[in-house]
Design a protein around this motif. Sequence first.
Motif, mmCIF file in Angstrom:
data_model
loop_
_atom_site.group_PDB
_atom_site.id
_atom_site.type_symbol
_atom_site.label_atom_id
_atom_site.label_comp_id
_atom_site.label_asym_id
_atom_site.label_seq_id
_atom_site.Cartn_x
_atom_site.Cartn_y
_atom_site.Cartn_z
ATOM 1 N N ALA A 4 0.793 -1.553 -0.200
ATOM 2 C CA ALA A 4 0.166 -0.027 0.118
ATOM 3 C C ALA A 4 0.840 1.261 0.316
ATOM 4 O O ALA A 4 0.233 2.537 -0.580
ATOM 5 N N LEU A 5 1.997 0.938 0.573
ATOM 6 C CA LEU A 5 2.994 2.073 1.045
ATOM 7 C C LEU A 5 3.930 2.592 -0.854
ATOM 8 O O LEU A 5 3.650 3.388 -0.983
ATOM 9 N N GLU A 6 4.035 1.363 -0.899
ATOM 10 C CA GLU A 6 4.716 1.738 -2.759
ATOM 11 C C GLU A 6 3.652 2.178 -4.106
ATOM 12 O O GLU A 6 4.433 2.590 -4.563
ATOM 13 N N LYS A 7 2.013 1.553 -2.996
ATOM 14 C CA LYS A 7 1.320 1.692 -4.439
ATOM 15 C C LYS A 7 0.882 4.034 -4.311
ATOM 16 O O LYS A 7 0.837 4.436 -5.411
ATOM 17 N N ALA A 8 1.056 4.500 -2.907
ATOM 18 C CA ALA A 8 0.437 5.343 -3.009
ATOM 19 C C ALA A 8 2.173 6.403 -2.799
ATOM 20 O O ALA A 8 1.794 7.804 -4.073
ATOM 21 N N LEU A 9 3.581 5.836 -2.827
ATOM 22 C CA LEU A 9 4.656 6.664 -3.254
ATOM 23 C C LEU A 9 5.347 6.444 -4.796
ATOM 24 O O LEU A 9 5.738 7.644 -5.458
ATOM 25 N N GLY A 10 4.318 5.825 -5.473
ATOM 26 C CA GLY A 10 4.779 4.838 -7.114
ATOM 27 C C GLY A 10 6.227 4.478 -6.696
ATOM 28 O O GLY A 10 6.797 4.723 -7.964
ATOM 29 N N LYS A 11 6.631 4.015 -5.984
ATOM 30 C CA LYS A 11 7.707 3.601 -6.208
ATOM 31 C C LYS A 11 7.882 2.164 -5.402
ATOM 32 O O LYS A 11 7.598 1.938 -4.083
ATOM 33 N N THR A 12 9.176 1.295 -5.737
ATOM 34 C CA THR A 12 9.085 0.087 -5.806
ATOM 35 C C THR A 12 10.099 0.292 -4.439
ATOM 36 O O THR A 12 11.307 0.352 -4.534
ATOM 37 N N ALA A 13 9.683 -0.823 -2.886
ATOM 38 C CA ALA A 13 10.754 -0.485 -1.914
ATOM 39 C C ALA A 13 11.961 -1.638 -1.969
ATOM 40 O O ALA A 13 11.356 -3.294 -2.314
ATOM 41 N N LYS A 14 12.988 -0.877 -1.809
ATOM 42 C CA LYS A 14 14.040 -2.478 -1.625
ATOM 43 C C LYS A 14 13.914 -3.373 -0.570
ATOM 44 O O LYS A 14 14.316 -2.171 0.519
ATOM 45 N N THR A 59 -11.177 2.690 8.072
ATOM 46 C CA THR A 59 -10.380 3.278 7.097
ATOM 47 C C THR A 59 -9.871 1.596 6.864
ATOM 48 O O THR A 59 -9.403 1.162 8.070
ATOM 49 N N SER A 60 -9.607 1.573 5.721
ATOM 50 C CA SER A 60 -8.559 0.922 4.780
ATOM 51 C C SER A 60 -7.204 0.467 4.936
ATOM 52 O O SER A 60 -7.169 2.317 4.799
ATOM 53 N N VAL A 61 -6.113 0.337 5.057
ATOM 54 C CA VAL A 61 -4.764 0.262 4.926
ATOM 55 C C VAL A 61 -4.736 1.215 3.892
ATOM 56 O O VAL A 61 -3.715 2.321 3.736
ATOM 57 N N GLU A 62 -5.356 1.082 2.816
ATOM 58 C CA GLU A 62 -5.007 1.308 1.588
ATOM 59 C C GLU A 62 -5.372 3.015 1.858
ATOM 60 O O GLU A 62 -4.298 3.934 0.854
ATOM 61 N N GLY A 114 -5.351 4.963 4.607
ATOM 62 C CA GLY A 114 -5.097 5.257 5.886
ATOM 63 C C GLY A 114 -3.927 5.535 5.322
ATOM 64 O O GLY A 114 -3.337 6.467 5.681
ATOM 65 N N VAL A 115 -2.666 4.924 4.308
ATOM 66 C CA VAL A 115 -1.415 4.731 3.883
ATOM 67 C C VAL A 115 -1.860 6.355 2.979
ATOM 68 O O VAL A 115 -0.619 6.853 2.918
ATOM 69 N N ALA A 116 -2.813 5.768 2.256
ATOM 70 C CA ALA A 116 -1.828 7.524 0.935
ATOM 71 C C ALA A 116 -2.464 8.641 2.299
ATOM 72 O O ALA A 116 -1.755 9.546 1.958
ATOM 73 N N LYS A 117 -3.295 8.620 2.774
ATOM 74 C CA LYS A 117 -3.383 10.104 3.802
ATOM 75 C C LYS A 117 -2.185 9.800 4.788
ATOM 76 O O LYS A 117 -2.121 11.511 4.470
ATOM 77 N N PHE A 118 -1.581 9.057 5.170
ATOM 78 C CA PHE A 118 -0.495 9.115 5.835
ATOM 79 C C PHE A 118 0.776 10.114 4.746
ATOM 80 O O PHE A 118 1.942 11.055 5.128
ATOM 81 N N VAL A 119 0.911 8.977 3.859
ATOM 82 C CA VAL A 119 1.764 9.879 2.344
ATOM 83 C C VAL A 119 1.469 11.335 2.097
ATOM 84 O O VAL A 119 2.685 11.657 2.412
ATOM 85 N N ALA A 120 0.016 11.793 2.106
ATOM 86 C CA ALA A 120 -0.424 13.096 1.583
ATOM 87 C C ALA A 120 -0.105 13.577 2.733
ATOM 88 O O ALA A 120 0.716 15.044 2.186
#
Length: 350
Positions: free
Chosen positions: A290-300, A331-334, A336-342
């Motif tokens: 969910a974090l990778e999706k919100a950031l548009g970037k894949t984590a190592k 609040t779904s994780v997807e 909630g994580v998107a709100k945190f990233v914003a």
Amino acid sequence: MKYLVTGTAGFIGFHVAHYLLKRGDAVVGLDVINDYYDVNLKYRRLEECGIEKSQISLGKAVHSNKYEAYTFYQMDLSDKETMMAIFEKEKVDVVINLAAQAGVRYSLTNPDVYIQANIQGFLNILEACRAYPVKHLVYASSSSVYGANTKMPFATNHNIDHPVSLYAATKKANELMAHTYSHLFNIPTTGLRFFTVYGPWGRPDMALFLFIEAIKKDEPIQVFNHGKMKRDFTYIDDIVEGIIRVADRPATPNPDWTGDNPEPGSSYAPFKVYNIGNSNPVELMDYIGALEKALGKTAKKNMLPLQQGDVPATYADVTDLKRDTGYQPNTSVEDGVAKFVAWYNEFYGK
């Protein structure tokens, strides 16, 4: 109503104080503002509620320039004399104790601070509630109290005699101390076992903060237990809703309680313990996804074994909290994580 909220420079305490102030209640906030993590974030939380850093000094009442009904004190909960003086002066109706030394891993190397903050500090709050009676004391416990338990979902009628960190042991101790004061002095007390709270203004030592900072720097994130972790991730707005619903409903004796078959989550005294979580455990890899999706970037990812003091899974049974208060996390994780990233991008300008 006038609420005393401890930990108002902290993550959950800030959100609770802000909610109450916007609702029109009076709030007395307490926080030591220690350096467990970045104090600048703590000061920024206070500033959101109109408490200016330049006005803060130890033991001094600071009045908000944004909310007329908000007074803040910088103080250490282990300072009993100052605690008693504040209770005598402010004459609060309800206490919501959210201040504590947090962190499972930190307790492995710094055990002494947990005794001072979580045991001595909580005792001082209980003593103040005894000397200056309140309608209700609500306090933060933790899902960590379930320790070595593996039966899921975790329920408040389960035995919690096997903590796996000192942090968890201090939280169980708080529940035992609260029951004692409910029994001896008829103080209504309710403990809330929080399950992995996340969201805007969160703690930098928690996974979401650590992950986003590493990903943005193109550094590997540390994924414990080789990703085979499950957590009942709960968004901050859902947590605050639950806290306020509980605070507005003082604990009462359970007429069906019996010493022949003692139910751990309630009592013949005005004492209650609730789980407060999303009741929907999510695999750590999905949380990272969910974090990778919100950031548009894949984590190592650096896959590591389970860290000492951690548990592989948490899952909250919140049946009684829903039944008694109408609590309903939504609040779904997807989301909630998107709100945190914003929030993170706006706050840090990244």
